[in-house]
Scaffold this active site. Structure first.
Site, PDB file in Angstrom:
ATOM      1  N   PRO A   1     -15.140   5.328 -10.982  1.00  0.00           N
ATOM      2  CA  PRO A   1     -14.939   5.356  -9.527  1.00  0.00           C
ATOM      3  C   PRO A   1     -15.003   3.980  -8.869  1.00  0.00           C
ATOM      4  CG  PRO A   1     -17.112   6.184 -10.109  1.00  0.00           C
ATOM      5  CD  PRO A   1     -16.346   6.051 -11.391  1.00  0.00           C
ATOM      6  N   ASN A   2     -14.131   3.818  -7.896  1.00  0.00           N
ATOM      7  CA  ASN A   2     -14.032   2.628  -7.040  1.00  0.00           C
ATOM      8  C   ASN A   2     -13.404   1.418  -7.721  1.00  0.00           C
ATOM      9  OD1 ASN A   2     -15.189   3.780  -4.638  1.00  0.00           O
ATOM     10  ND2 ASN A   2     -17.155   3.737  -5.707  1.00  0.00           N
TER      11      ASN A   2
ATOM     12  N   ARG B   1     -12.095  -6.072  -2.720  1.00  0.00           N
ATOM     13  CA  ARG B   1     -13.422  -6.134  -2.085  1.00  0.00           C
ATOM     14  C   ARG B   1     -14.409  -6.737  -3.083  1.00  0.00           C
ATOM     15  NH1 ARG B   1     -10.824  -3.363   0.967  1.00  0.00           N
ATOM     16  NH2 ARG B   1     -11.199  -1.493   2.159  1.00  0.00           N
TER      17      ARG B   1
ATOM     18  N   TYR C   1     -17.186  -8.749  -8.625  1.00  0.00           N
ATOM     19  CA  TYR C   1     -16.240  -8.136  -9.570  1.00  0.00           C
ATOM     20  C   TYR C   1     -14.981  -8.964  -9.828  1.00  0.00           C
ATOM     21  CZ  TYR C   1     -19.313  -4.170  -8.728  1.00  0.00           C
ATOM     22  OH  TYR C   1     -20.418  -3.359  -8.622  1.00  0.00           O
TER      23      TYR C   1
ATOM     24  N   ASN D   1     -15.391   1.936 -18.585  1.00  0.00           N
ATOM     25  CA  ASN D   1     -16.277   1.409 -17.555  1.00  0.00           C
ATOM     26  C   ASN D   1     -16.580   2.604 -16.648  1.00  0.00           C
ATOM     27  OD1 ASN D   1     -17.647   0.286 -15.461  1.00  0.00           O
ATOM     28  ND2 ASN D   1     -16.241  -1.446 -15.162  1.00  0.00           N
TER      29      ASN D   1
ATOM     30  N   ALA E   1     -20.238   3.717 -11.305  1.00  0.00           N
ATOM     31  CA  ALA E   1     -21.505   4.297 -10.829  1.00  0.00           C
ATOM     32  C   ALA E   1     -21.933   5.529 -11.635  1.00  0.00           C
ATOM     33  CB  ALA E   1     -21.389   4.644  -9.355  1.00  0.00           C
TER      34      ALA E   1
ATOM     35  N   GLU F   1     -19.024   1.255 -24.090  1.00  0.00           N
ATOM     36  CA  GLU F   1     -19.302   1.191 -22.643  1.00  0.00           C
ATOM     37  C   GLU F   1     -19.205  -0.257 -22.189  1.00  0.00           C
ATOM     38  OE1 GLU F   1     -23.188   2.696 -21.603  1.00  0.00           O
ATOM     39  OE2 GLU F   1     -23.186   1.557 -19.728  1.00  0.00           O
TER      40      GLU F   1
ATOM     41  N   HIS G   1     -19.131  -3.098 -18.732  1.00  0.00           N
ATOM     42  CA  HIS G   1     -19.333  -3.385 -17.301  1.00  0.00           C
ATOM     43  C   HIS G   1     -18.898  -4.807 -17.014  1.00  0.00           C
ATOM     44  CE1 HIS G   1     -21.513   0.307 -16.771  1.00  0.00           C
ATOM     45  NE2 HIS G   1     -22.100   0.041 -17.925  1.00  0.00           N
TER      46      HIS G   1
ATOM     47  N   ARG H   1     -29.133  -6.722 -12.014  1.00  0.00           N
ATOM     48  CA  ARG H   1     -28.897  -6.256 -10.649  1.00  0.00           C
ATOM     49  C   ARG H   1     -30.026  -5.313 -10.198  1.00  0.00           C
ATOM     50  NH1 ARG H   1     -22.812  -4.493  -9.989  1.00  0.00           N
ATOM     51  NH2 ARG H   1     -23.471  -4.628  -7.806  1.00  0.00           N
TER      52      ARG H   1
HETATM   53  O1  CA2 Z   1     -20.162  -4.000 -13.315  1.00  0.00           O
HETATM   54  C1  CA2 Z   1     -19.520  -2.967 -13.484  1.00  0.00           C
HETATM   55  O2  CA2 Z   1     -18.459  -2.922 -14.100  1.00  0.00           O
HETATM   56  C2  CA2 Z   1     -20.016  -1.663 -12.847  1.00  0.00           C
HETATM   57  O3  CA2 Z   1     -19.716  -0.594 -13.739  1.00  0.00           O
HETATM   58  C3  CA2 Z   1     -19.255  -1.510 -11.549  1.00  0.00           C
HETATM   59  C4  CA2 Z   1     -19.707  -0.327 -10.725  1.00  0.00           C
HETATM   60  C5  CA2 Z   1     -21.221  -0.305 -10.554  1.00  0.00           C
HETATM   61  O4  CA2 Z   1     -21.610   0.887  -9.893  1.00  0.00           O
HETATM   62  C6  CA2 Z   1     -21.940  -0.414 -11.876  1.00  0.00           C
HETATM   63  O5  CA2 Z   1     -23.323  -0.443 -11.628  1.00  0.00           O
HETATM   64  C7  CA2 Z   1     -21.519  -1.665 -12.606  1.00  0.00           C
HETATM   65  C8  CA2 Z   1     -19.067  -0.374  -9.335  1.00  0.00           C
HETATM   66  C9  CA2 Z   1     -17.593  -0.369  -9.356  1.00  0.00           C
HETATM   67  C10 CA2 Z   1     -17.119  -0.586  -7.944  1.00  0.00           C
HETATM   68  O6  CA2 Z   1     -16.021  -1.458  -7.983  1.00  0.00           O
HETATM   69  C11 CA2 Z   1     -15.671  -2.089  -6.843  1.00  0.00           C
HETATM   70  C12 CA2 Z   1     -14.712  -3.052  -6.977  1.00  0.00           C
HETATM   71  C13 CA2 Z   1     -14.316  -3.745  -5.880  1.00  0.00           C
HETATM   72  C14 CA2 Z   1     -14.850  -3.452  -4.642  1.00  0.00           C
HETATM   73  C15 CA2 Z   1     -15.821  -2.480  -4.516  1.00  0.00           C
HETATM   74  C16 CA2 Z   1     -16.229  -1.784  -5.629  1.00  0.00           C
END
Ligand code: CA2
Length: 153
Positions: free
Chosen positions: A13-14, A21, A26, A77, A80, A101, A103, A110
């Site tokens: 997700p996201n 963003r 990221y 990946n 969340a 897995e 990230h 974090r």
């Molecule tokens: O670091 C990673 O790849 C995560 O899996 C990214 C997740 C986070 O919840 C994990 O703890 C670590 C969040 C992905 C959200 O991606 C976004 C990308 C751009 C803007 C906002 C969110």
């Protein structure tokens, strides 16, 4: 000629927001640009990848469940859902193919709630904190696991 090995790459997700963003966490590449790099590396490694993204936990669970019919390994990946989804963990166990897995950020550096992964204990391994290189390292790891016949149990 031998059939190409197929690997399923899943974005949780996201991750469709990548490049748009929070670039300080990221990075600046969009999901499409990252997917291109994954596909290019797959070509170099002589494997086929199928890449999907979903914001829905149920859809990701179904994709992991179905993966063994068409794929020999999974790179995921879980975003969340890493920190919340027992359903994804159970699907990964049932799939019985190697799962890596990954990230983008280092989840251990974090917030405390990101340090626990429900998937890590059933994955071949976890690659975290290498930016978008994490996907490429994950693909290499998945190919190695696929070749060695290692199971994610
Ligand atoms: O670091 C990673 O790849 C995560 O899996 C990214 C997740 C986070 O919840 C994990 O703890 C670590 C969040 C992905 C959200 O991606 C976004 C990308 C751009 C803007 C906002 C969110």
């Amino acid at each position: 000629m031998a059939k190409k090995k197929r690997i399923l790459v899943l974005h949780g997700p996201n991750l469709n927001l990548l490049g748009k963003r929070q670039p300080e966490i990221y990075g600046r590449l969009t999901l499409a640009e990252i997917n291109r790099k994954i596909t290019d590396l797959a070509g170099e490694l002589g494997v086929e990848v199928e890449i999907r993204q979903s914001n829905s936990e149920g859809e990701l669970v179904s994709w992991v469940q179905e993966a063994p019919k068409r794929f020999g390994a999974i790179v995921i990946n879980p975003a969340a859902y890493t920190h919340t989804s027992i359903a994804l963990r159970d699907a990964a166990i049932a799939a019985e193919i190697p799962l890596v897995e990954i990230h983008i950020s280092n989840i251990h550096k974090r917030e405390d709630f990101r340090r626990h992964s429900f998937l890590a204990g059933v994955a071949v391994g976890q690659i975290t904190g290498f930016g978008i290189q994490s996907y490429l390292l994950g693909l290499r790891a998945a190919v190695e696991s696929y070749n060695s016949g290692e199971l994610n149990l």
